[in-house]
Motif scaffolding. Structure first.
Motif, PDB file in Angstrom:
ATOM      1  N   GLY A  49       5.138  -6.418  16.465  1.00 45.36           N
ATOM      2  CA  GLY A  49       6.418  -6.470  15.779  1.00 45.36           C
ATOM      3  C   GLY A  49       6.294  -5.908  14.373  1.00 45.36           C
ATOM      4  O   GLY A  49       7.122  -5.096  13.925  1.00 45.36           O
ATOM      5  N   LEU A  50       5.240  -6.337  13.684  1.00 41.30           N
ATOM      6  CA  LEU A  50       5.045  -5.873  12.309  1.00 41.30           C
ATOM      7  C   LEU A  50       4.809  -4.365  12.258  1.00 41.30           C
ATOM      8  O   LEU A  50       5.364  -3.665  11.414  1.00 41.30           O
ATOM      9  N   LEU A  51       3.989  -3.886  13.173  1.00 37.63           N
ATOM     10  CA  LEU A  51       3.682  -2.459  13.178  1.00 37.63           C
ATOM     11  C   LEU A  51       4.939  -1.661  13.517  1.00 37.63           C
ATOM     12  O   LEU A  51       5.190  -0.595  12.946  1.00 37.63           O
ATOM     13  N   LEU A  52       5.722  -2.178  14.431  1.00 34.60           N
ATOM     14  CA  LEU A  52       6.941  -1.474  14.834  1.00 34.60           C
ATOM     15  C   LEU A  52       7.899  -1.367  13.657  1.00 34.60           C
ATOM     16  O   LEU A  52       8.389  -0.286  13.321  1.00 34.60           O
ATOM     17  N   ILE A  53       8.120  -2.511  13.013  1.00 37.07           N
ATOM     18  CA  ILE A  53       9.082  -2.510  11.919  1.00 37.07           C
ATOM     19  C   ILE A  53       8.501  -1.815  10.688  1.00 37.07           C
ATOM     20  O   ILE A  53       9.213  -1.294   9.851  1.00 37.07           O
TER      21      ILE A  53
ATOM     22  N   THR B 226       0.838  -1.198   0.000  1.00 33.01           N
ATOM     23  CA  THR B 226       0.000   0.000   0.000  1.00 33.01           C
ATOM     24  C   THR B 226       0.869   1.241   0.000  1.00 33.01           C
ATOM     25  O   THR B 226       1.918   1.272   0.656  1.00 33.01           O
ATOM     26  N   SER B 227       0.382   2.236  -0.733  1.00 36.46           N
ATOM     27  CA  SER B 227       1.184   3.449  -0.860  1.00 36.46           C
ATOM     28  C   SER B 227       0.893   4.421   0.260  1.00 36.46           C
ATOM     29  O   SER B 227       1.748   5.194   0.660  1.00 36.46           O
ATOM     30  N   PHE B 228      -0.345   4.366   0.811  1.00 37.95           N
ATOM     31  CA  PHE B 228      -0.626   5.360   1.865  1.00 37.95           C
ATOM     32  C   PHE B 228       0.083   4.975   3.154  1.00 37.95           C
ATOM     33  O   PHE B 228       0.275   3.816   3.480  1.00 37.95           O
ATOM     34  N   VAL B 229       0.482   6.022   3.834  1.00 36.28           N
ATOM     35  CA  VAL B 229       1.228   5.810   5.072  1.00 36.28           C
ATOM     36  C   VAL B 229       0.451   6.362   6.250  1.00 36.28           C
ATOM     37  O   VAL B 229      -0.652   6.868   6.085  1.00 36.28           O
ATOM     38  N   GLY B 230       1.059   6.250   7.407  1.00 35.11           N
ATOM     39  CA  GLY B 230       0.478   6.855   8.602  1.00 35.11           C
ATOM     40  C   GLY B 230      -0.744   6.116   9.103  1.00 35.11           C
ATOM     41  O   GLY B 230      -0.825   4.890   9.040  1.00 35.11           O
ATOM     42  N   LEU B 231      -1.693   6.900   9.545  1.00 34.86           N
ATOM     43  CA  LEU B 231      -2.839   6.348  10.251  1.00 34.86           C
ATOM     44  C   LEU B 231      -3.623   5.355   9.416  1.00 34.86           C
ATOM     45  O   LEU B 231      -4.053   4.304   9.880  1.00 34.86           O
ATOM     46  N   LYS B 232      -3.790   5.698   8.159  1.00 38.72           N
ATOM     47  CA  LYS B 232      -4.575   4.835   7.279  1.00 38.72           C
ATOM     48  C   LYS B 232      -3.987   3.433   7.219  1.00 38.72           C
ATOM     49  O   LYS B 232      -4.672   2.430   7.346  1.00 38.72           O
ATOM     50  N   ARG B 233      -2.658   3.384   7.007  1.00 37.93           N
ATOM     51  CA  ARG B 233      -1.996   2.100   6.901  1.00 37.93           C
ATOM     52  C   ARG B 233      -2.109   1.338   8.232  1.00 37.93           C
ATOM     53  O   ARG B 233      -2.342   0.142   8.265  1.00 37.93           O
ATOM     54  N   LEU B 234      -1.977   2.105   9.269  1.00 36.61           N
ATOM     55  CA  LEU B 234      -2.080   1.486  10.593  1.00 36.61           C
ATOM     56  C   LEU B 234      -3.444   0.846  10.782  1.00 36.61           C
ATOM     57  O   LEU B 234      -3.562  -0.298  11.222  1.00 36.61           O
ATOM     58  N   VAL B 235      -4.461   1.593  10.412  1.00 36.88           N
ATOM     59  CA  VAL B 235      -5.817   1.070  10.603  1.00 36.88           C
ATOM     60  C   VAL B 235      -6.021  -0.184   9.764  1.00 36.88           C
ATOM     61  O   VAL B 235      -6.561  -1.191  10.222  1.00 36.88           O
ATOM     62  N   GLY B 236      -5.521  -0.129   8.529  1.00 39.11           N
ATOM     63  CA  GLY B 236      -5.639  -1.301   7.656  1.00 39.11           C
ATOM     64  C   GLY B 236      -4.976  -2.512   8.283  1.00 39.11           C
ATOM     65  O   GLY B 236      -5.557  -3.607   8.340  1.00 39.11           O
ATOM     66  N   ALA B 237      -3.739  -2.310   8.778  1.00 37.17           N
ATOM     67  CA  ALA B 237      -3.007  -3.423   9.392  1.00 37.17           C
ATOM     68  C   ALA B 237      -3.743  -3.942  10.613  1.00 37.17           C
ATOM     69  O   ALA B 237      -3.828  -5.148  10.849  1.00 37.17           O
ATOM     70  N   LEU B 238      -4.286  -2.980  11.375  1.00 37.34           N
ATOM     71  CA  LEU B 238      -5.003  -3.389  12.582  1.00 37.34           C
ATOM     72  C   LEU B 238      -6.231  -4.222  12.239  1.00 37.34           C
ATOM     73  O   LEU B 238      -6.560  -5.172  12.938  1.00 37.34           O
ATOM     74  N   ILE B 239      -6.889  -3.854  11.152  1.00 33.06           N
ATOM     75  CA  ILE B 239      -8.060  -4.650  10.758  1.00 33.06           C
ATOM     76  C   ILE B 239      -7.627  -6.050  10.371  1.00 33.06           C
ATOM     77  O   ILE B 239      -8.218  -7.048  10.791  1.00 33.06           O
ATOM     78  N   LEU B 240      -6.540  -6.125   9.570  1.00 32.36           N
ATOM     79  CA  LEU B 240      -6.041  -7.443   9.161  1.00 32.36           C
ATOM     80  C   LEU B 240      -5.651  -8.302  10.385  1.00 32.36           C
ATOM     81  O   LEU B 240      -5.814  -9.506  10.383  1.00 32.36           O
TER      82      LEU B 240
END
Lengths: 711, 370
Positions: free
Chosen positions: B176-180, B136-150
């Motif tokens: 770990g994934l979110l940190l890295i 995904t190209s978007f960064v920041g909160l959006k990506r975080l939310v996406g990862a959190l949903i997954l």
């Protein structure tokens, strides 16, 4: 690149966290396995190892001729192994208990579900210990339960040894009984016991015992089962087993079988013992319910009921102190006590209304000895030099007035106010003159500066009265020899019961004829007469001869050659009295006259049932206010100068009547077949005909009444 | 010539991480031996061990196959992989699934084979989140939310079984994934705070079964719970400690042999190691796992692209958390939550998953120059 640098940092952070936590795991592992290991190893061990203790069979008890009085038999016990039961839900458990109770009842073992539940919840047992719920079940119960182990998890049948009494009630008091150790005993004799001397209560020196008592173990409770516990007790064995998580045994790690205890030989001759018991109980049954005159100060004031609540016959060997027989009535059936005592039974056995059957009255009863005490008074009179110094003969007018005294309380009478005329020491004993001793006591008290305050008590003490003989049987009473000092201290301590603290002439006078505050146990009387009979050696009465171990356990323990002696009781001399020959002769003649001379208080009784050799002795009739008299006889035989006496006997029956008509005939009846060698052997419980015959013979003998003097 | 040789050196087979492969094989071998010891008392003979050995062989083969494939291909496949895993994870909650021994609805039973989809879902989620963050190209909160949903989907499905241990794996791997993945630290902090609140809420709700709650509480306050649960923890520590320096020897651990150690083929197999082989054996096993984690970390740091990096970090966190939580609960420093010790605990799903995970890590390493 910024993000790449930040990524490296973050990756390093992850690495550091991972590394540190691995380090933590490593330290924890080292902590557990390297540092705390021992503690946990012990926990692991106690987790899976169970030590089961198994008592070794107790030694048997034999009579002096090797006849078995107490044996062991194997009995089957249904018990609960509570480990599997704990894994169940309470519903499952209740269903199992109901099922088990039904099954046992169907098999003829009466048991209630509550009994099983109580066993399950019994906190006195260790969690792994097996709790017995039904004793003495048949083989069929064992087979039934073994075959249905799946249906009855945690229910086991185990074999235990139980005491068995071939002669039934015979010598029950001496034998005593065995029961489960209680909390108090566990504290005193168990692993935490710190008083070494307490263990001496359980056996002679050198038998300090195996000590290791545990909850559920058996221990002697009374009789020689108690006092020779450490000799009789088997050495406990143990089985160390490994159990899995479900509590099933997986392996026997170590097995150490228990060892049987030592066999104990009593000094008792069971044939004489059974014979004496039989005669005693039939006599007492015969006496009960009769009425005798209630005499106060020489006058008949009414009738009094003969209750004869108890009685005893004690026979010791004057040559060494062996207790040949010691019968106490009422008795009890020791078979009732082998599986523990119910509250009901306990109450009954200790009920004064039923005569307290558990009490061995021969050594736990203390009675006013009455005229049997005159032996000691006579000896005091002679040995002190008062009588032998020219004062021996008096004129007995039946009544004695205390010197320098006036009033009713200054007058003392012979029984029936009989006048015996010229009386010396021998005659005073033969006819049982009280006046003779009243006068002696009065003089002694008046001349106390010369003879001391208590010459008679001191003499009696030399013959063993007033203190325990130290026989190795529990519960012995010490009797009592009253003294001015004693009276003073009792008055200080218990002013209500002892309102008078000053000794008076009357106290000396009463004491001299075995009345007043004098008390003696039947055993002390027998020992006192035995001491005189052998010429002055006071032996400690011995209840046990030896302890042995059977060579071949399958053969009878008393069979010649089948045992090795590991302990022998030596005759123990407690005291030696230096009796001058002429003093001895005078007293001896007097005591012999009791049975052999006209006017002797037991002459008629002896003539009715004469022993094979002459018998010497003294009757006694002790007054107890409000009750019928205590009938006593004490004596010894063969009473032939130069021939050592073999038997000294005392017969004491309270609330029974005259010594000359109750106790003396009983004594001769006991001794007659013994002296003739015609004694019928004691019968085993199985020999119904023999027991019945013996009982009938005793009844017939008891029915024969003899006339005799009042004292 | 030099260039040619250098290119030649970049051939994937030349970059196999031999150490990682060696650690994997050694741990699997160790595990099989211990499983044999732990199952001996059932009179089962070799059967359970042979079965587990078969899983290991199959797992290693698949892992080797996966290693040969360039991991970048997964950039096209992470969505279906993740999706299928979630479908199976959901399916297990329907009547198609079955209950396991301790009441978790986490199994598919097909005749002689039982499959625990959550094991596969752990790896699939790592792949999914790594793929999502890498593509995904978007960064920041959006990506975080996406990862959190997954991450949240499998976590929720796992909690619903309920399988607390596995859902913790998603949290740890996810962190770990979110940190890295470059999530700002303040977000991470927020997530941790929310996580803690969530855990408290879960503990006080009816999500967890009683035994699970007890297992957690026994760690915090040993006296508060029923003795059966405390029993497990105590037995494990007792057995391990009693092993001492060198242990009772193979097949001789009394607590193991007599069945005092609960779940000794699965959750508490480390206890068998500790009791029978002592500090030497148990320490060696910990070292092997530490070595494995070190190699994974090294692969992550050498990864050629973010996707490889994310995936290997996810795998590292997954392996590490399993090892730490499992051994930790055996040693009494972590609450008891039933998760397997990778490569060692009995169970095919777990064995397969970790073998594939090792294959993926190898792939990232081998194909870093391609």
């Amino acid at each position: 690149m910024d993000s790449s640098g930040s990524q490296q940092i973050r990756l390093s952070a992850i690495g550091i966290v991972v590394f540190s936590l691995f380090l933590a795991v490593f330290f924890r592992l080292w902590f557990l396995q390297g540092i705390d290991r021992q503690e946990f190893e012990a926990a692991s061990f106690s987790n899976r190892i169970r030590v089961l203790h198994e008592e070794g069979p107790r030694g048997r008890i034999l009579d002096r001729n090797g006849k078995v009085l107490v044996d062991n038999r194997t009995s089957l016990v249904v018990a609960l192994d509570r480990e599997p039961l704990r894994q169940m839900t309470s519903d499952e458990r209740n269903a199992l208990f109901i099922d088990l109770a039904d099954a046992l009842n169907d098999l003829g073992v009466p048991i209630k579900v509550e009994r099983i539940e109580r066993g399950y919840g019994d906190l006195r047992y260790a969690p792994q210990a097996h709790v017995p719920i039904a004793d003495d079940v048949g083989e069929e119960v064992e087979v039934y339960l073994r075959e249905r182990a799946e249906r009855f998890p945690g229910v086991i049948v185990k074999r235990t040894t139980t005491r068995v009494y071939p002669y039934g009630r015979v010598a029950a008091h001496i034998l005593g009984y065995v029961g489960e150790i209680n909390a108090d005993e566990l504290e005193r004799f168990g692993p935490e016991a710190n008083d070494e001397s307490a263990l001496l209560e359980l056996g002679p020196e050198g038998f300090e015992g195996h000590g290791e008592y545990r909850l559920g173990d058996s221990i002697g409770k009374s009789g020689v089962e108690r006092s020779y516990e450490s000799v009789l007790r088997g050495k406990p064995g143990k089985r160390v087993i490994e159990v899995n998580a479900r509590g099933d045994m997986v392996d026997v790690v170590e097995s150490e079988p228990g060892e049987a205890g030592n066999d104990l030989w009593l000094a008792i001759d069971v044939d004489i013992q059974a014979h004496a018991e039989r005669l005693l109980s039939t006599k007492i049954h015969d006496l009960r319910g009769n009425y005798v005159n209630d005499v106060r100060r020489g006058a008949v004031v009414g009738l009094i009921r003969v209750n004869a609540p108890q009685g005893s016959i004690t026979i010791v060997d004057p040559r060494n102190g062996d207790v040949i027989a010691m019968a106490s009535y009422p008795d009890y059936d020791p078979n009732l006590l082998v599986h523990g005592i119910s509250q009901n039974l306990w109450t009954q056995l200790n009920d004064p209304n039923s005569g307290q059957p558990l009490v061995n009255w021969a050594l736990q009863g203390a009675y006013a000895p009455g005229s049997t005490f005159k032996l000691f008074s006579a000896y005091a009179g002679l040995a002190s030099g008062y009588l032998s110094g020219g004062n021996e003969v008096i004129e007995d007018r039946g009544v004695y007035e205390v010197e320098n005294c006036s009033g009713e309380s200054c007058t003392f009478r012979n029984a029936g106010s009989t006048q015996y005329g010229r009386t010396d020491v021998a005659r005073s004993l033969t006819v049982s003159s009280d006046v003779y001793y009243y006068q002696l006591a009065d003089k002694f008290w008046n001349l106390r500066g010369q003879y001391g305050e208590t010459p008679i008590q001191d003499a009696a003490a030399q013959f063993g009265l007033g203190s325990r003989t130290g026989i190795r049987l529990p519960g012995e009473q010490s009797g009592r020899l009253p003294t001015p000092e004693w009276m003073r201290s009792m008055n200080e301590q218990y002013p209500e019961s002892f309102p008078r603290g000053i000794w008076q002439t009357g106290d000396s006078i009463n004491s001299s004829v075995g009345q007043g505050d004098v008390l003696a146990t039947p055993l002390q009387l027998a020992v006192g007469y035995a001491t005189f009979a052998n010429g002055g050696t006071q032996y400690q009465p011995q209840i046990v001869l030896q302890a042995t171990r059977a060579v071949d356990p399958a053969l009878p323990p008393g069979q010649a050659g089948n045992y090795t002696v590991i302990y022998e009781a030596e005759p123990e001399v407690l005291g030696q009295i230096d009796i001058q020959p002429d003093h001895y002769d005078k007293i001896f003649r007097g005591l012999l006259g009791v049975t052999q001379e006209r006017g002797g208080t037991a002459t008629e009784a002896w003539n009715a049932e004469p022993t094979a050799w002459p018998f010497a002795g003294k009757t006694g009739t002790a007054q107890v206010t409000g009750k019928a008299d205590t009938a006593l006889f004490a004596g010894f035989g063969p009473a032939v100068p130069g021939v050592p006496a073999e038997y000294a006997i005392s017969v004491v029956i309270p609330e029974a009547g005259f010594g000359g008509t109750v106790s003396a005939p009983l004594a001769f009846r006991v001794m007659k077949p013994v002296s003739e060698g015609t004694l019928i052997p004691a019968c085993h419980v199985g020999q119904e005909q023999a027991c019945e015959d013996a009982r009938r013979a005793a009844e017939e003998a008891a029915a024969q009444d003899v006339e005799g003097s009042q004292d | 010539m030099q260039r040619f040789q250098a290119r030649d050196l970049s051939a994937p087979w030349r970059h196999v991480d031999i150490a990682l492969a060696a650690f994997t094989v050694l741990i699997i071998g160790f595990g099989l031996v211990m499983l044999y010891s732990a199952t001996r008392r059932f009179d089962a003979g070799l059967t359970p061990t042979a079965r587990q050995g078969l899983f290991a062989v199959v797992g290693l083969s698949i892992g080797a196959g996966v290693a040969l494939v360039n991991y970048r291909k997964l950039l096209d496949w992470w969505i279906p992989i993740y999706g299928v895993a979630m479908v199976f994870l959901f399916g297990v909650l329907t009547p198609l699934g079955s209950e396991g021994d301790l009441g978790t609805q986490g199994w598919y039973r097909f005749g002689i084979i039982d499959i625990q989809p959550v094991e596969f879902a752990k790896l699939a989620t790592v792949i999914g989140v790594a793929g999502f963050m890498a593509t995904t190209s978007f960064v920041g909160l959006k990506r975080l939310v996406g990862a959190l949903i997954l991450l949240g989907i499998p976590m929720g499905l796992t909690l619903a079984q309920p399988d607390l241990g596995s859902s913790l794996v998603f949290i740890v791997a996810g962190l770990g994934l979110l940190l890295i993945g470059g999530v700002q630290l303040r977000y991470l902090l927020a997530i941790i705070v929310i996580g803690v609140v969530g855990i408290v809420a879960i503990m006080n709700s009816d999500t967890l079964s009683d035994y699970q709650r007890d297992r957690l509480l026994v760690f915090a306050n040993p006296d508060s719970v029923d003795s059966d649960v405390r029993y497990n923890a105590e037995q494990a520590q007792t057995a391990i400690s009693a092993g001492g320096l060198t242990g009772y020897g193979f097949g001789n651990g009394p607590s193991t042999r007599l069945g005092y150690v609960p779940a000794q083929t699965t959750d508490f197999i480390f206890t068998v190691v500790g009791e029978e082989h002592g500090f030497v054996g148990a320490g060696l096993l910990v070292l092997l796992f530490a070595g494995m984690c070190w190699r994974l970390w090294r692969i992550a740091s050498l990864a050629a692209d973010p996707f490889g990096l994310y995936m290997v970090v996810g795998i590292l966190m997954m392996v590490f958390f399993h090892v730490f939580e499992n051994i930790g609960m055996n040693l009494g420093i972590m609450p008891i939550t039933g998760i397997p010790l990778p490569f060692v605990s009995q169970g095919g799903s777990s064995m397969m998953t970790f073998c594939i995970a090792m294959g993926l890590a190898q792939s990232v390493h081998m194909h870093r120059y391609s």
